[in-house]
Design an enzyme around this catalytic site. Sequence first.
Site, PDB file in Angstrom:
ATOM      1  N   LYS A 143      -3.872   1.144  -9.283  1.00  0.00           N
ATOM      2  CA  LYS A 143      -2.650   1.861  -8.871  1.00  0.00           C
ATOM      3  C   LYS A 143      -2.077   2.649 -10.056  1.00  0.00           C
ATOM      4  O   LYS A 143      -1.550   3.754  -9.869  1.00  0.00           O
ATOM      5  CB  LYS A 143      -1.621   0.880  -8.306  1.00  0.00           C
ATOM      6  N   LEU A 196      -5.013  10.958   7.110  1.00  0.00           N
ATOM      7  CA  LEU A 196      -4.406   9.675   6.709  1.00  0.00           C
ATOM      8  C   LEU A 196      -5.460   8.579   6.652  1.00  0.00           C
ATOM      9  O   LEU A 196      -6.209   8.381   7.622  1.00  0.00           O
ATOM     10  CB  LEU A 196      -3.327   9.297   7.742  1.00  0.00           C
ATOM     11  N   TYR A 226      -6.046  -4.502  -8.992  1.00  0.00           N
ATOM     12  CA  TYR A 226      -5.107  -3.733  -8.158  1.00  0.00           C
ATOM     13  C   TYR A 226      -4.138  -2.931  -9.030  1.00  0.00           C
ATOM     14  O   TYR A 226      -3.951  -1.723  -8.821  1.00  0.00           O
ATOM     15  CB  TYR A 226      -4.345  -4.718  -7.281  1.00  0.00           C
ATOM     16  N   SER A 236       0.968   4.105  -3.888  1.00  0.00           N
ATOM     17  CA  SER A 236       0.809   3.294  -5.083  1.00  0.00           C
ATOM     18  C   SER A 236       1.553   1.976  -4.897  1.00  0.00           C
ATOM     19  O   SER A 236       1.627   1.455  -3.773  1.00  0.00           O
ATOM     20  CB  SER A 236       1.291   4.103  -6.294  1.00  0.00           C
TER      21      SER A 236
END
Length: 255
Positions: A155, A7, A151, A137
């Site tokens: 994404k 993670l 950004y 996302s």
Amino acid sequence: MRRVLALTGASRGLGAAVAVEAARQGFDLVLNARDEARLEDVAAACRAQGAQTRLVVGDIAAADTAPALIRAAQEHFGRVDALVHNAGVLPPLAPVAEADLGAWQHNWAVNFFAAVRLLQAALPALREQRGRAVLVSSGAAVHPYPTWGAYGTAKAALNHLAGVVAAEEPLVTVVAFRPGVVDTDMQALIRSQGAGVMPPALHVRFLAYWQEGRLQPPAAVARPLVAVARAAPPSWSGAFVAYDEARVQALLAAG
Ligand code: NAP
């Protein structure tokens, strides 16, 4: 046997909640972020849920961090069942016409290229376990917000990456995950740094989420995210999956 999750962005916000929820749902964890003290606190909370933890402290934009994270999972736990790329950054907030290209490149390094490096490192291990990769996302991937160009494009690329890897990797389930609006530092940054930069109507919309108590607590989004990382069926591979979709709720209900 406990499963193993690698993670990123685990030191605070959504990632910290995902770490603790994953520990509760039976994962051992390899955790990455730059802030070692916060990461230690998150790891202690995971161990309190019965998980074993390993930390890989470092900048996920650096070339060697992603391979180190996956190597740590294999060395300490001998397997990788799930990968969640949750680390993300919003800046620069600026119109395309004025934005600094170096700032764009840093945004893409964290949001997008780190995901490519993580997948490259993790796919062999994920194939072995018929594992899952969740790329965190955003609604900004499919809604072009003025001043959020770096950004939103990163994404959107992440969503496409999920589709391409899904088409290439029949043994791995990879999804892009939409977490909604979550009460984290990223939202605080939108409220503070967006003023006078973002279009006023857009900034006011995000202020209202906060003022009206409509931001999701990180733990409320971590539950569906971890359910997807644990149990998303292969038929979802390549999809853009929202935290509140009926199929995700069904996955949660099925335990
Ligand atoms: P946050 O509170 O700002 O936390 C970001 C996390 O990413 C932190 O753990 C941070 O850790 C880590 N990170 C940032 N840059 C890093 C780097 N260079 N190297 C390693 N780690 C780095 O953000 P959040 O709101 O929890 O966001 C989590 C994910 O959800 C992001 O991908 C974000 O785009 C997405 N998302 C959030 C929202 C929302 O409303 N909050 C909405 C849609 C999507 P360190 O600073 O310790 O390194």
